[in-house]
Scaffold this active site. Structure first.
Site, short mmCIF file in Angstrom:
data_model
loop_
_atom_site.label_atom_id
_atom_site.label_comp_id
_atom_site.label_asym_id
_atom_site.label_seq_id
_atom_site.Cartn_x
_atom_site.Cartn_y
_atom_site.Cartn_z
N ASN A 115 2.42 -18.23 2.66
CA ASN A 115 2.21 -17.39 1.46
C ASN A 115 2.20 -15.89 1.74
OD1 ASN A 115 -0.29 -17.88 2.69
ND2 ASN A 115 -1.38 -17.51 0.79
N GLU A 210 -8.75 -20.92 9.06
CA GLU A 210 -8.74 -20.10 7.85
C GLU A 210 -8.10 -20.95 6.76
OE1 GLU A 210 -9.85 -16.96 7.36
OE2 GLU A 210 -10.49 -16.58 9.41
N CYS A 244 -4.57 -17.11 -0.84
CA CYS A 244 -5.73 -17.98 -0.57
C CYS A 244 -6.99 -17.48 -1.27
CB CYS A 244 -5.96 -18.08 0.93
SG CYS A 244 -6.19 -16.48 1.71
N GLU A 334 -7.26 -26.55 -5.30
CA GLU A 334 -6.81 -25.16 -5.33
C GLU A 334 -5.48 -25.09 -6.10
OE1 GLU A 334 -5.89 -23.90 -1.38
OE2 GLU A 334 -5.76 -21.79 -1.92
P1 NAD Z 1 -0.21 -25.97 5.30
O1 NAD Z 1 -1.53 -26.44 5.77
O2 NAD Z 1 0.69 -26.93 4.62
O3 NAD Z 1 0.65 -25.41 6.54
C1 NAD Z 1 0.14 -24.47 7.47
C2 NAD Z 1 0.84 -24.66 8.80
O4 NAD Z 1 0.57 -25.97 9.30
C3 NAD Z 1 2.36 -24.51 8.76
O5 NAD Z 1 2.77 -23.75 9.87
C4 NAD Z 1 2.86 -25.94 8.84
O6 NAD Z 1 4.09 -26.04 9.53
C5 NAD Z 1 1.77 -26.67 9.61
N1 NAD Z 1 1.58 -28.06 9.16
C6 NAD Z 1 1.78 -28.55 7.91
N2 NAD Z 1 1.49 -29.88 7.89
C7 NAD Z 1 1.10 -30.21 9.13
C8 NAD Z 1 0.68 -31.44 9.75
N3 NAD Z 1 0.58 -32.56 9.06
N4 NAD Z 1 0.38 -31.42 11.06
C9 NAD Z 1 0.46 -30.28 11.77
N5 NAD Z 1 0.87 -29.11 11.25
C10 NAD Z 1 1.18 -29.06 9.95
O7 NAD Z 1 -0.49 -24.69 4.42
P2 NAD Z 1 0.55 -23.82 3.59
O8 NAD Z 1 1.06 -24.65 2.46
O9 NAD Z 1 1.51 -23.17 4.50
O10 NAD Z 1 -0.41 -22.68 3.03
C11 NAD Z 1 -1.16 -22.81 1.88
C12 NAD Z 1 -2.62 -23.10 2.17
O11 NAD Z 1 -3.12 -22.19 3.13
C13 NAD Z 1 -3.49 -22.91 0.96
O12 NAD Z 1 -4.46 -23.94 0.93
C14 NAD Z 1 -4.17 -21.58 1.19
O13 NAD Z 1 -5.41 -21.41 0.54
C15 NAD Z 1 -4.33 -21.60 2.67
N6 NAD Z 1 -4.41 -20.24 3.16
C16 NAD Z 1 -5.57 -19.81 3.69
C17 NAD Z 1 -5.66 -18.48 4.12
C18 NAD Z 1 -6.93 -17.94 4.69
O14 NAD Z 1 -6.87 -16.85 5.25
N7 NAD Z 1 -8.06 -18.60 4.59
C19 NAD Z 1 -4.57 -17.64 4.01
C20 NAD Z 1 -3.40 -18.15 3.47
C21 NAD Z 1 -3.32 -19.45 3.06
#
Ligand code: NAD
Length: 456
Positions: A115, A210, A244, A334
Site C-alpha cells: 500500500n 507492523e 493501515c 479492516e
Molecule cells: P499481506 O500480509 O498480504 O502481505 C505482506 C507481505 O507478506 C507481502 O510481501 C507478501 O508477499 C507476503 N505474504 C503474503 N502472504 C504470505 C504468506 N501466506 N506467507 C508468507 N508471506 C506472505 O499484506 P498486504 O496486503 O500487502 O498489506 C495490507 C495489510 O498490511 C493491511 O492489513 C494493512 O493494515 C497492513 N499494513 C500495516 C502497516 C503498519 O505499519 N502497521 C502498514 C501498511 C500495511
C-alpha cells in the site's frame, strides 16, 4: 528457490566473516541512498502511479519525501545513537563502570506490503542499516513496478552481501521464512503476521510485526466539525483508503451527525471536484481482487455519499455509509479502501465498550474540545498510536514510536526507535583490578549482614 537460499547465504556468510556494517560504512551508504533516491524520484513516482494511481504529490509526501526526511533525521542523530552509553553504577560495584553498547542484530529480513510499497520497504531498511545490520529485503509483489525500482536503487547503493533483494510472493517468502535470520521486520496483514511469527518461533528469532486492523475515529459533540471533516476526509481517502492507519469507521455523536454529513459532502467536492473519478488526486484500488472484496462490503441502501464504482478502472468513489450497526459485515474486518461507515452514539460509554470488545486498533482518532471526554478515551482504550483532532499525522513525528498493540502489531519503529529496534543492547560491566572486595567470596560466615546493609 535455490536462488533465494544462495542470496541469503551470501549475506549471512559476509556477516559471519566480517560482522555488521562499520559506523563509517553505514553513514556512507545512507548518504548514497539519499543521492540515488533523489536522482530517481521521477521513476519512483511513475512506478507508484502505475501501481496505485498515486498522484505525484502523494507519492512525494507519503513515500519519497517521508524517506528523505527520515534519512536527514538519521544523519543528524546517528553518531549519538551509535555511541556507547555509560550508565550509573551502584555503590557496591564502584569503582567499576557500566556501559551499554548498541550492536546490530546481524542479518535482518524485511518483508513489505503493497500500500505504501516504497516507504514501508525503505523505512525499515534504513533503520536496519543505521544500526549496522546486513539486510534481506522482500518487497511486495503486488506493487510490482515499485518492487522493481526498489531493487534497482538497492543494487545501485549496496554490495549484494550488504543488502540483497528477493522478489516474489508467498512461495518465495515461505522459503525465506524457513531460513534463520537474526531479526524479522514484517509489515502486512494480521493473518500473515501470524504466519511470520510462527516461522520466527522455530528459530527463536525476534520480530517486529507492523499489522493492520480497524481504526476507530470518534467525533464528539464538542468537535469543531468543519475542521474535523476536512482532516478525516483527507486521512480516509489518501491512497483511496488503502492506508493501515486510515480511519476505518466513524463514531459520530448524534447531535452533530447532520452537520457532519453536510460538511462531508461539500468537502468531497472541494477536494476532488464535481467528479472524483476525473480528479488526478484520487488513487485507484490496487487490483481487481481487492476491488471485488470492497464491493462485497458496499450496501447501496446505506450510501449517503459516493457509492459509484468502475471495476475496469479499479475506481471506487469516496463513500460514506450511515445507519451502520456493529453487526454489519463492513464492521467485521479492516476495510482498506474508500468506504467509510458511520455509527452514531449518544454517550461515549456506548462506543468505548464495543471498541474494547474488538481487537486492539493500530490507530485511534478523537475529535473534540472536551478534555474530560478526551481523557476518558485515552485512559480507557488501548491502541497503537493516534491523534487528537487530526488523523494519521502522528506518523510524521520521528520522536513518536510507531507500531501496534495486540492484533495490530508487536514492537515499533521510526526515528530513534528504529535504531533501537534494529539493535541489540549489549550491557557490559567493566571491573577495575585495583580494588577487590572480599565480601562476595566464600567462606560467607559473618558476611551476610554486610550484604543486607548494602541492600538497605
Ligand atoms: P499481506 O500480509 O498480504 O502481505 C505482506 C507481505 O507478506 C507481502 O510481501 C507478501 O508477499 C507476503 N505474504 C503474503 N502472504 C504470505 C504468506 N501466506 N506467507 C508468507 N508471506 C506472505 O499484506 P498486504 O496486503 O500487502 O498489506 C495490507 C495489510 O498490511 C493491511 O492489513 C494493512 O493494515 C497492513 N499494513 C500495516 C502497516 C503498519 O505499519 N502497521 C502498514 C501498511 C500495511
Amino acid at each position: 528457490m535455490s536462488d533465494v537460499i544462495s542470496k541469503v547465504k551470501k549475506v549471512k556468510d559476509a556477516y559471519h566473516m566480517n560482522g555488521g556494517l562499520s559506523a563509517g560504512l553505514r553513514k556512507e551508504r545512507l548518504k548514497q541512498l539519499k543521492r540515488v533516491i533523489t536522482a530517481k524520484e521521477a521513476l519512483i513516482s511513475k512506478a507508484l502511479l502505475l501501481d496505485l494511481g498515486k498522484s505525484e504529490f502523494e507519492a512525494y509526501v507519503s513515500e519519497v519525501g517521508f524517506i528523505l526526511d527520515e534519512l536527514n533525521f538519521i544523519k543528524k542523530n546517528i553518531d549519538s545513537w551509535m555511541s556507547p552509553k555509560k550508565v550509573s553504577t551502584p555503590l557496591v560495584l564502584l569503582p567499576g563502570k557500566s556501559v551499554v553498547y548498541s550492536e546490530p542484530h546481524g542479518v535482518v529480513l524485511v518483508i513489505a506490503p503493497w500500500n505504501y510499497p516504497f516507504q514501508l520497504c525503505l523505512s525499515p531498511l534504513i533503520g536496519a542499516i543505521a544500526a549496522g545490520n546486513r539486510v534481506v529485503v522482500k518487497p511486495s509483489e503486488v506493487a510490482s513496478q515499485t518492487a522493481l525500482i526498489i531493487q534497482e536503487i538497492i543494487e545501485d547503493v549496496f554490495e549484494d552481501d550488504e543488502v540483497t533483494v528477493i522478489q516474489g510472493a508467498v512461495e518465495e517468502t515461505t522459503t525465506l521464512l524457513k531460513q534463520k535470520f537474526d531479526y524479522i521486520f514484517f509489515t502486512g496483514s494480521t493473518s500473515v503476521g501470524k504466519v511470520v511469527m510462527k516461522a520466527a518461533a522455530e528459530h527463536l528469532t525476534p520480530v517486529t510485526l507492523e499489522l493492520g486492523g480497524k481504526s476507530p475515529c470518534i467525533v464528539d459533540q464538542s468537535a469543531d466539525i468543519g475542521t474535523a471533516v476536512k482532516r478525516i476526509v483527507w486521512g480516509k481517502f489518501l491512497n483511496a483508503g488503502q492506508t493501515c492507519v486510515a480511519p476505518d469507521y466513524l463514531l459520530v455523536h448524534e447531535s452533530v451527525k447532520d452537520e457532519f454529513i453536510a460538511k462531508f459532502k461539500s468537502t468531497i467536492k472541494e477536494f476532488y471536484g464535481d467528479e472524483t473519478k476525473l480528479s488526478p488526486d484520487f488513487s485507484r484500488i490496487i487490483n481487481q481482487k481487492h476491488f471485488d472484496r470492497l464491493i462485497s462490503l458496499l450496501d447501496q441502501s446505506k450510501v449517503i455519499e459516493g457509492g459509484d464504482h468502475d471495476r475496469e478502472g479499479r475506481y471506487i468513489a469516496p463513500t460514506l455509509l450511515t445507519d451502520i450497526s456493529w453487526d454489519d459485515k463492513i464492521m467485521e474486518d479492516e476495510i482498506f479502501g474508500p468506504l467509510l461507515p458511520m455509527i452514531s452514539f449518544s454517550s461515549l460509554n456506548e462506543v468505548i465498550a464495543p471498541i474494547l470488545d474488538h481487537p486492539r486498533p493500530l490507530a485511534l482518532y478523537f475529535f473534540g474540545e472536551d478534555s474530560s471526554a478526551e481523557k476518558q478515551v485515552l485512559d480507557r482504550i488501548s491502541f497503537g498510536g493516534g491523534c487528537v483532532n487530526d488523523t494519521m499525522i502522528h506518523l510524521v513525528n520521528p520522536n513518536l514510536p510507531f507500531g501496534g498493540t495486540g492484533h495490530s502489531g508487536v514492537g515499533s519503529y521510526h526515528g530513534e526507535k528504529s535504531f533501537t529496534t534494529f539493535s541489540h543492547e549489549k550491557s557490559v560491566f567493566k571491573q577495575m583490578n585495583k580494588v577487590d572486595l572480599p565480601l562476595r567470596y566464600p567462606p560467607y560466615k559473618g558476611k551476610l549482614n554486610w550484604i543486607k546493609f548494602f541492600v538497605g
